[in-house]
Structures are given as C-alpha cells and as structure tokens.
Design an enzyme around this catalytic site. Structure first.
Site, PDB file in Angstrom:
ATOM      1  N   ASP A   1     -71.759 -33.846  16.038  1.00 48.93           N
ATOM      2  CA  ASP A   1     -71.706 -33.080  17.285  1.00 48.93           C
ATOM      3  C   ASP A   1     -72.447 -31.747  17.232  1.00 48.93           C
ATOM      4  O   ASP A   1     -72.781 -31.174  18.256  1.00 48.93           O
ATOM      5  CB  ASP A   1     -70.235 -32.822  17.682  1.00 48.93           C
TER       6      ASP A   1
ATOM      7  N   ARG B   1     -66.501 -17.832  20.400  1.00 50.08           N
ATOM      8  CA  ARG B   1     -67.053 -16.799  19.511  1.00 50.08           C
ATOM      9  C   ARG B   1     -68.251 -16.123  20.171  1.00 50.08           C
ATOM     10  O   ARG B   1     -69.084 -16.818  20.762  1.00 50.08           O
ATOM     11  CB  ARG B   1     -67.522 -17.426  18.189  1.00 50.08           C
TER      12      ARG B   1
ATOM     13  N   ARG C   1     -67.531 -22.771   7.329  1.00 47.91           N
ATOM     14  CA  ARG C   1     -68.699 -23.272   6.580  1.00 47.91           C
ATOM     15  C   ARG C   1     -68.677 -22.811   5.127  1.00 47.91           C
ATOM     16  O   ARG C   1     -68.691 -21.616   4.836  1.00 47.91           O
ATOM     17  CB  ARG C   1     -70.000 -22.874   7.289  1.00 47.91           C
TER      18      ARG C   1
ATOM     19  N   SER D   1     -66.184 -19.105  11.023  1.00 53.13           N
ATOM     20  CA  SER D   1     -66.376 -20.507  10.665  1.00 53.13           C
ATOM     21  C   SER D   1     -65.803 -20.867   9.284  1.00 53.13           C
ATOM     22  O   SER D   1     -65.629 -20.017   8.422  1.00 53.13           O
ATOM     23  CB  SER D   1     -67.875 -20.776  10.683  1.00 53.13           C
TER      24      SER D   1
ATOM     25  N   ASP E   1     -64.004 -27.714   9.772  1.00 50.38           N
ATOM     26  CA  ASP E   1     -64.407 -26.900  10.915  1.00 50.38           C
ATOM     27  C   ASP E   1     -63.227 -26.012  11.273  1.00 50.38           C
ATOM     28  O   ASP E   1     -62.087 -26.487  11.342  1.00 50.38           O
ATOM     29  CB  ASP E   1     -64.775 -27.794  12.104  1.00 50.38           C
TER      30      ASP E   1
HETATM   31  C1  MIC Z   1     -68.560 -22.726  14.278  1.00 54.04           C
HETATM   32  O1  MIC Z   1     -68.017 -22.750  15.373  1.00 54.04           O
HETATM   33  O2  MIC Z   1     -68.926 -21.674  13.725  1.00 54.04           O
HETATM   34  C2  MIC Z   1     -68.790 -24.028  13.564  1.00 54.04           C
HETATM   35  C3  MIC Z   1     -70.238 -24.282  13.559  1.00 54.04           C
HETATM   36  O3  MIC Z   1     -68.182 -25.083  14.263  1.00 54.04           O
HETATM   37  C4  MIC Z   1     -68.210 -23.891  12.174  1.00 54.04           C
HETATM   38  C5  MIC Z   1     -68.552 -24.944  11.232  1.00 54.04           C
HETATM   39  C6  MIC Z   1     -69.930 -24.827  10.695  1.00 54.04           C
HETATM   40  O4  MIC Z   1     -70.383 -23.730  10.373  1.00 54.04           O
HETATM   41  O5  MIC Z   1     -70.540 -25.873  10.547  1.00 54.04           O
HETATM   42  C7  MIC Z   1     -66.708 -23.702  12.099  1.00 54.04           C
HETATM   43  O6  MIC Z   1     -66.143 -23.191  13.032  1.00 54.04           O
HETATM   44  O7  MIC Z   1     -66.093 -23.962  11.062  1.00 54.04           O
HETATM   45 FE1  SF4 Z   2     -68.752 -26.737  17.984  1.00 52.31          FE
HETATM   46 FE2  SF4 Z   2     -67.747 -24.751  16.505  1.00 52.31          FE
HETATM   47 FE3  SF4 Z   2     -68.634 -24.328  18.990  1.00 52.31          FE
HETATM   48 FE4  SF4 Z   2     -66.438 -25.691  18.642  1.00 52.31          FE
HETATM   49  S1  SF4 Z   2     -66.772 -23.554  18.097  1.00 52.31           S
HETATM   50  S2  SF4 Z   2     -68.101 -26.209  20.029  1.00 52.31           S
HETATM   51  S3  SF4 Z   2     -66.886 -26.810  16.772  1.00 52.31           S
HETATM   52  S4  SF4 Z   2     -69.862 -24.944  17.231  1.00 52.31           S
END
Ligand code: MIC
Ligand code: SF4
Length: 643
Positions: free
Chosen positions: A64, A379, A537, A535, A119
């Site tokens: 996704d 965010r 990550r 995140s 995530d």
């Molecule tokens: C995000 O919202 O920052 C992400 C991308 O979904 C991350 C995961 C990622 O960095 O791949 C998260 O929230 O953990």
């Molecule tokens: Fe995707 Fe992270 Fe954004 Fe949710 S907050 S839509 S999981 S990038």
C-alpha cells in the site's frame, strides 16, 4: 482484582513477566501485518530465521505504500513479498486492495486478539477491541516465527467521552483534542482506553480514527471496548462470528483519567509541523489553502467518504485548490461507485487517487512551494509531504471539504445542514485481491523472486565494554523518524537498499551528516526529548547502524524507535541530568566506559575528551536487551537460538 480491558487481553496473552508497569512482559501474538515499505526488510529478516511456515493464527502482507512504481524497484519488491507470502503461509493483499489498517479492520481484525504490525498505525485495530501494536520489522519477523513480542508493561490512561458530537464535529476532532491535551509525548508508556457514555454514538470507523491517531500521542496502543456497535460492524462485514463482547471491569483502576465533553467540542486543526500543534478551526479561518487531501489510514473509511461525497454533491471546488481523494480500500471505492457517491466526488473537480497511502507518505501530490495543504492524515512533520517548505495542517474530512469549496480555512459548521449519512447494513464483500498461500506441502518448492534492489542487511557489531566515538550530530526535541530516515517518492523505493538510503539520513536536519558519520567510523548522536517519534520504520535504526552509530544519547525516546535501536545493536541511553545535553557539542570526542558493568547498574559513564567532562547516563536494559546488544542485534541473538 479488577482489570482494564487492555490488562485483560494482556493477561490472556502473557508468556512471561509480571504485569507491573515498567517491567518487561512477553506477549503471544495472534496476528501480524506488514506493509511493503517495511515488509521487504521484515521478510528478509524472517527468511534468515529458517522457519518453514508462519506460526501465527493469521499473517497478512499488504502492498500500500510504494505503489508509484516509478522504476523497477517497487515492482520487484512487490514480487518478492508476494512470493514470500505464498511460500511461508501468509495472505497477500495486492496493490490497489487498500491501506493495510483499513483492510485489516474490515476483513481480518478480531476483538480480543493481539496484533503486531510493521507500521506505527497498527493500533487502528483497537477500534474493534484488538490489542494492536506498531513494531519494527524484526519484531514482526520474530512474531511470525512464533516468538513472543516484548514490551514494557504500560500504565493505563482512560479517556471518558461525555455527551455526543454535534454535526460537523468528528472523531478526528476528538483525536486532535486529545493531542492538544496530552501532546505528542503524553502517551509514552501508556495504553489509552476509550470509554464513557459518548462512545456508544461512535461507529467503528470513527473509533478506528481515534485509535489510529493514538500513535501520534506516543501511546503503546489505544483500545475501545467491543460492544454492540462492534458487533454491527462485524456483522455488516459478514464476520459476526468473530465478535466477542469485551470491556473493562467496573472497578478497574487507571493511572490517569481525562474527560472530553463532546457537546462542547469544536472542529480542530493541527498546524505545521506537529500533530499536537492544535487550535480550533475557527481561530485560523480565512487562511488561504492551496491543496486539500482526503484519505490515509486515519480518514478513508466508507463513512468518511460518504460524508465527503454528500458535502461535495452539486458543488465545485475552488479553482485555486487541488483536491485529492484516496479511498481506504477497494471495498470503500467499490461501494462509493455502486451508490453513485463517486460521481458526486468526481463532478466536484476532485482528483481520485488509488486506494493507497499516496500523499500521506509523500508518494506524489506534494504541495507547491510554500503551499498550504489541509490533510485528513495523521502526521504533518516537516518535509514529509515531499515539499520542504510545504505547510501541512491536519483536519477532519468535513473541514477538508469546507476548505476545498471555499479556498480558505473555513469552520465546517458554516456549511449549513449536515447531510445524513448511514452506514450500510451489509458491506460489499470481495476478497479476490487477497491471495491465499500455497499448500504447506508444496511450499518448499515455491521460488522466491528477488530483484537487484535488495541489498544485504547491514552488519552489526556486538557492543564492547568501551566505545570510542565522535559526536557526529546533535539534534533537538521531538525528532521524528521522518527526520532520521525520510520517506517520499524519491527514497521510498529503496527501503531494501540500506547503502543507498544512507545518503539521505537526517537530510532534513543536516545534509552533511552521512559523510561525517562515515568518516568518523564510530559515532554517537545526541537528541532531546521524545527522540524517534512517529513511524515504526526500522530503517531509522538500520541506516544509522550502517553509518557507524553505536549509541544515541537523548533526554527521552519514543517506544518503537528505542526498541528498533536495540534490535539493531545500537544503545539508546538517556541523560541522568538533562542539563548535560547543553554541555555537549558536535565534533566532541567521546568515550563510553565500563559499559557491561554500567548496563547492570543502570548507569553508564560518558567521557567528553575535549571538554574533560564526565557525564552520567541512564539505561534500563532488561537482561534480554543486554544480551541482544552484546550479541550485535536481535537477528544475531535469534541466530544464536534465542527468541
Ligand atoms: C508512516 O506513516 O510514517 C509509515 C510510512 O506508515 C510508517 C512505516 C514506514 O516508514 O514504512 C509507520 O507509520 O510506521
Ligand atoms: Fe500509510 Fe502510514 Fe499514511 Fe497510514 S500513516 S496512510 S500507514 S503512510
């Protein structure tokens, strides 16, 4: 003994430890999820564990995040993840099927079960009474292999909702209000349980908006009871048999109780660049808006989209505004199409994007320079939109529509009458985009498909008793993982290529950091409060590891990032006296002394050679964490036969 709801689920899943706040507990994990941006790494890690099939009740691999496919990299990673899922017994949710959290809630989540996901917004599952945690990929890999998930037993916050939301005031405004009250670090070390008479008026998608944004509080997770509202939702998804009633005991004790009066709540907005920079929409009305984005795992349910369509019906958006709509799942999109709501959205001038994270992670739709973007996302960290000087505000879908129509920030309560929107008694169920795994007997012959973008996992070094290092970077409070390891369309395709990613580490703060760290060979980063928020990550730990970072010394850490650092073999340490932060400077030569004895005492000595200073640092590593650090990270620790 009377238990809170989260404590009950923890008790049911406790593998080891005592439920004393602050002590380490290990939990049995029933379900896991991954998404593609963290998944490639998680599956590479899982592969090294040599487990023939996943050992959870259910594991799902979603695609996704990286759906832009601007080069071969994403497509290769998708094929890799798909072949891993097929071989090792996971379901594979194809690109286009939707955002992991939305799809998981619709099709797989079960009240009372535990879920970890690579995530940070995995706690969305708390909207139906799951105990769901965001975790690093390595922790998810271990759970897929049947290992327990280790966390610090959290304290409990109860949020009591009184009254009922007025039209145009939404679950998103509740999320923003709690962020205004508690701040982005107010939830660290806590589970947030939602209750009070007001919750009975909140639908499951609304509850999921709230548990989703609990991640922004830094909370370990958030949860709603599983009640009649939950049963109706699961029934409409054809899954009533998954329902189970769950609530806290009447006399359960909470460490903190916060009350929100829904009758009084107003539409709220988070201003740049932090989700807790919250004011009322009314107080900044009239600000010119360039772009509006509706979607993300926070606000992309059918309920949200139907409200958006009803408000847009018969109207066209302001010519100076660009509006994007990303429905959260194929189910949402199909149902919008079937009932005609999609044409109302299209007719308004909106740009309909695919069912994916899209603009939320900077995969396209970056605002113009200096542009103001109103987003229903969770965010608004600096630079995350892909435009360095973009100004991102977080709002509800209703406030987003009001701005798209008027071209300026507008209190949605001024839009007139709120059209009534009902949730369907039956959702459209079509799981054809979820591919089932191979028969376990045939699994060993399934070939794993790998592309050239997949590079080796960085080699970690065991922690030694003394570490000499240079202070290569000093940063302030609330540094996010988007600062440490940015995402966005240019870099996200390289999530399985740590050497390439390393060129962008801390790009938002200091472009020269990667070069400096490489030259130093061994370095320490100094941070302020809440270092590593945002995140899950693990790249925000693996990339610094690759660049030679041995320890991060901060005033405090965000939970998932601290765990990821330890998993990578990097020590997260805190100042015993936070004012010592001011004494250290970039370029200082540092020595961490008598580390092993210090780990046992909970205090490690840091010597600043240039300034001839001794600084006392705190660490509260459990025995398992000490062993992980001494082994050189979790992968090596697991490789030694531990779990
Ligand atoms: C995000 O919202 O920052 C992400 C991308 O979904 C991350 C995961 C990622 O960095 O791949 C998260 O929230 O953990
Ligand atoms: Fe995707 Fe992270 Fe954004 Fe949710 S907050 S839509 S999981 S990038």
């Amino acid at each position: 003994m009377e238990y809170t709801l989260a404590q009950k689920i923890i008790k049911e899943h406790l593998v080891s430890g005592t439920m004393e706040p602050g002590s380490e507990i290990a939990l049995k994990i029933d379900q896991t999820l991954t998404q593609d941006a963290t998944g490639t790494m998680a599956y590479l890690e899982f592969e090294t564990m040599g487990v023939p099939q996943v050992r959870t009740e259910l594991s799902v691999a979603y695609i996704d995040h990286n759906t832009l496919q601007s080069g071969f990299e994403n497509a290769d990673d998708h094929r890799f993840i798909q072949s891993m899922a097929y071989k090792y017994g996971l379901r594979f949710s194809r690109p286009g099927n939707g955002i992991c959290h939305q799809v998981h809630l619709e099709r797989f989540g079960v009240p009372g079960k535990t879920l970890i996901g690579s995530d940070s917004h995995t706690p969305t599952g708390g909207g139906i009474g799951m105990l769901a945690f965001g975790a690093g990929g390595l922790d998810v890999a271990v759970a897929m292999g049947g290992g327990a998930y280790y966390i610090t037993m959290p304290k409990m916050i109860k949020v009591e909702l009184k009254g009922k939301l007025r039209p145009f005031v939404t679950a998103k405004d509740i999320s923003l209000e709690i962020l205004r009250i508690l701040s982005v670090k107010g939830g660290v070390g806590y589970i947030v349980e939602w209750g009070g008479e007001g919750i009975k008026y909140l639908t499951v998608p609304e509850r999921a908006t709230i548990t989703n944004m609990g991640a922004e509080l830094g909370a370990t997770t958030s949860i709603f009871p599983s009640d009649e509202v939950t049963r109706e939702f699961l029934k409409a998804e054809g899954r009533e048999d998954s329902w189970r009633e769950l609530s806290s005991d009447p006399g359960a004790v909470y460490d903190r109780v916060v009350e929100i009066d829904l009758d009084e709540l107003k539409p709220m907005i988070a201003c740049p660049h932090s989700p807790d920079n919250v004011v009322t929409v009314e107080s900044i009305e009239g600000t010119k808006v360039d772009q509006v984005c509706i979607g993300s795992c926070t606000n992309s349910s059918l309920y949200d989209m139907l409200k958006v369509a009803a408000l847009l019906k018969g109207k066209t958006i302001d010519p100076s505004v660009s509006l994007s709509i990303s429905p959260g799942s194929k189910q949402v999109l199909a149902m919008l199409a079937d009932c005609g709501a999609l044409s109302d959205i299209i007719a308004s001038g909106a740009r309909v994007l695919e069912c994916a994270c899209g603009p939320c992670i900077g995969m396209g739709f970056s605002p113009n320079s200096g542009g103001v973007s109103l987003r229903t996302f969770n965010r608004n960290f600096e630079g995350r939109s892909g435009t360095r000087d973009g100004r991102v505000y977080l709002v509800s879908p209703e406030t987003a529509v009001a701005a798209a129509i008027n071209g300026v920030i507008t209190d949605p309560m001024k839009l007139g009458e709120m059209p009534s929107v009902e949730l369907p008694l039956k959702y459209k169920i079509d799981d054809s985009a979820v591919i089932l795994p191979a028969d376990p007997d045939e699994a060993k012959d399934v070939e794993i498909l790998r592309g050239p973008n997949i590079k080796a996992f960085p080699d970690s070094k065991p922690i030694t008793d003394e570490i000499n290092a240079e202070l290569t970077l000093k940063v302030g409070d609330n540094i996010t993982t988007d600062h440490i390891m940015p995402a966005g369309a240019k870099i996200l395709p390289y999530r399985s290529n740590i050497p390439y990613l390393s060129n962008f580490c801390f790009e938002v703060c200091d472009k020269d950091f990667p070069e400096r760290a490489k030259n130093a060979g061994s370095s320490v980063i100094i941070g302020g409060e809440n270092y590593g928020q945002g995140s899950s990550r693990e790249h925000a730990a693996l990339v610094p590891l690759y660049l030679g970072v041995r320890a991060v010394v901060a005033k405090s850490f965000a939970r998932i990032h601290a765990a990821n650092l330890i998993n990578a073999g990097i020590m997260p340490l805190t100042f015993s006296d936070p004012s010592d932060y001011d004494k250290l400077e970039q370029g200082d030569e540092l020595v961490l002394k008598d580390i092993f004895a210090g780990m046992d005492k909970g205090n490690i000595k840091l010597v600043d050679v240039n300034k001839d200073l001794d600084i006392d640092l705190k660490c509260a590593f459990t025995d398992r964490q000490k062993a992980i650090l001494k082994a050189g990270g979790l992968l090596k620790y697991v490789g030694q036969g531990n779990n």
